[in-house]
Scaffold this active site. Sequence first.
Site, mmCIF file in Angstrom:
data_model
loop_
_atom_site.group_PDB
_atom_site.id
_atom_site.type_symbol
_atom_site.label_atom_id
_atom_site.label_comp_id
_atom_site.label_asym_id
_atom_site.label_seq_id
_atom_site.Cartn_x
_atom_site.Cartn_y
_atom_site.Cartn_z
ATOM 1 N N HIS A 145 -9.344 -24.585 37.913
ATOM 2 C CA HIS A 145 -10.695 -24.656 37.333
ATOM 3 C C HIS A 145 -11.589 -23.474 37.699
ATOM 4 C CE1 HIS A 145 -10.508 -29.300 36.604
ATOM 5 N NE2 HIS A 145 -9.490 -28.645 36.081
ATOM 6 N N ASP A 164 -15.346 -26.093 38.798
ATOM 7 C CA ASP A 164 -15.454 -26.928 40.015
ATOM 8 C C ASP A 164 -14.262 -26.757 40.949
ATOM 9 O OD1 ASP A 164 -13.349 -28.456 39.032
ATOM 10 O OD2 ASP A 164 -14.459 -30.330 38.963
ATOM 11 N N ARG A 229 -17.465 -29.033 34.810
ATOM 12 C CA ARG A 229 -16.148 -29.215 35.425
ATOM 13 C C ARG A 229 -15.311 -27.949 35.283
ATOM 14 N NH1 ARG A 229 -11.186 -31.421 33.691
ATOM 15 N NH2 ARG A 229 -10.074 -32.535 35.333
ATOM 16 N N ALA A 270 -18.807 -38.040 32.489
ATOM 17 C CA ALA A 270 -17.893 -37.274 31.622
ATOM 18 C C ALA A 270 -18.291 -37.583 30.183
ATOM 19 C CB ALA A 270 -16.447 -37.679 31.874
ATOM 20 N N TYR A 272 -20.612 -38.507 27.261
ATOM 21 C CA TYR A 272 -21.887 -39.230 27.228
ATOM 22 C C TYR A 272 -21.976 -40.163 28.431
ATOM 23 C CZ TYR A 272 -21.554 -37.653 22.396
ATOM 24 O OH TYR A 272 -21.405 -36.880 21.283
ATOM 25 N N ASP A 274 -21.985 -43.221 28.914
ATOM 26 C CA ASP A 274 -21.709 -44.442 28.165
ATOM 27 C C ASP A 274 -20.864 -45.451 28.936
ATOM 28 O OD1 ASP A 274 -19.360 -43.052 28.235
ATOM 29 O OD2 ASP A 274 -19.203 -42.739 26.074
ATOM 30 N N GLU A 309 -20.752 -44.369 35.607
ATOM 31 C CA GLU A 309 -21.649 -43.366 35.023
ATOM 32 C C GLU A 309 -23.102 -43.827 35.032
ATOM 33 O OE1 GLU A 309 -19.020 -40.730 31.936
ATOM 34 O OE2 GLU A 309 -19.879 -42.566 31.138
HETATM 35 CA CA LIG Z 1 -18.774 -40.979 29.484
#
Ligand SMILES: [Ca+2]
Length: 443
Positions: A145, A164, A229, A270, A272, A274, A309
Amino acid sequence: MKGISWVVAVACLLAGCASPEAPQEGVRVVATGLGDPYEMVWGPDDVLWVTEKSGLRVTRVDPATGRKTVALTVEDAVHTEGGQDGVLGLALHPDLLRGKGRDWVYLAHTYAGGTKIVRYTYDPAGQVLTGPVDVLTGLVSGVDHQSGKLRFGPDGRLYYTIGDQGANQFGLYCETIQAQTLPTAAQVKARDWSAYQGKVLRLNPDGSIPDDNPEFGGVRSHVYAVGFRNAQGLTFTPSGLLYATDQGPKSDDEVDLVRAGKNYGWPHVAGYRDGKAYVYARWAEAENGCAAERFNDYDIPATVPYEEETDWDDPGFTPPLVTFDTVDDDYDFRAGAGCDPSTAFVCWPTLALSSLEPGPAGTLLATSLKDGAVYRVPLASGGEKAGPAERIADTVNRYRDTALDPAGGTLYIATDVGGLTRDAGGKPTRDLRNPGAILAYEL
Ligand SMILES: [Ca+2]
Ligand SMILES: [Ca+2]
């Protein structure tokens, strides 16, 4: 020798080897033999300027003939076999070859002391890059990364993505992700850039910190935006907006509209915010010490703390404009057809987006490593909205970067020399059709 070619030929008949030169629908081969082309930029000389991550070079490729000319071998660059380190980002000064005495080319590469951004001067007579001047040194580097994309903004500043470093997963699962860590005033004063991972940086071309950079936690540094990320895509559109792609963990690759001072969520979110198919497991904080745990990508041990999240709520959080392969919470990541533990990541829904640049008619073009395709993403509402994406230029390759001929509709696509991608049936394969190549596709 003859015997060996027979063995290869029979093996290929059985396993289905493809000729590296074999044409694929709508795609032609322009050049081969490049050492992991990483960043490819269309120059004012109508030549493709290409960095070679593992080849440790900058090579200029004539798109008409495929002729390659090495402009620079980076003597102090380092690359780990299979790693994401090496010769990475490249940005051409807007005045390059315009007779203004600023024939400058900026390069990002890893070296013994980390990653550095260096300015070279182009000598058009010898077609070589000479006279390196350090711009920014001592950035953190590693094998995973790196991100490493470099762009000149319309404001004359350099923008750079630093990943990251692959912390909190696989062999580095006991390392803490620093994408939300903010540099302190003392660190900035001491030129200690160790909190820069997982950020978009903005610097003056001499490496200093622009006076109008945003402050995070009351501190002004090179940091322009946080919470990434592995942002391998970074581009300005003609309207002057800055976009990035980010690679999701097992789902949720994203396209982000990047603004000063904003937070793009990783590792708390990661895609949205959600609550779907991702929780942030903090392996480094395991109850009995991280070393006592065995990393597992599917089940988090009870001794490893984690958060949802929705547990995280930052006023600077900026969701992506579009995500790819957002899946529901009950999605079975283990169920990839033809996958075993060593190839599992190719079967996860993520595409591993690897580059971004403006396409014709208000679109963005993003490449995929795992899917060997270009995703054409329409922008709308003055660039504030994006999607849905269309998939084009599909081959069995790992696509690393693109460059668009400004005079026409030809899109040049650079490919990795090795690694895993998906075959025509979506199964993991290392049998890349055009390793280390530049392909051309008519849009
Ligand atoms: Ca998500
Ligand atoms: Ca994000």
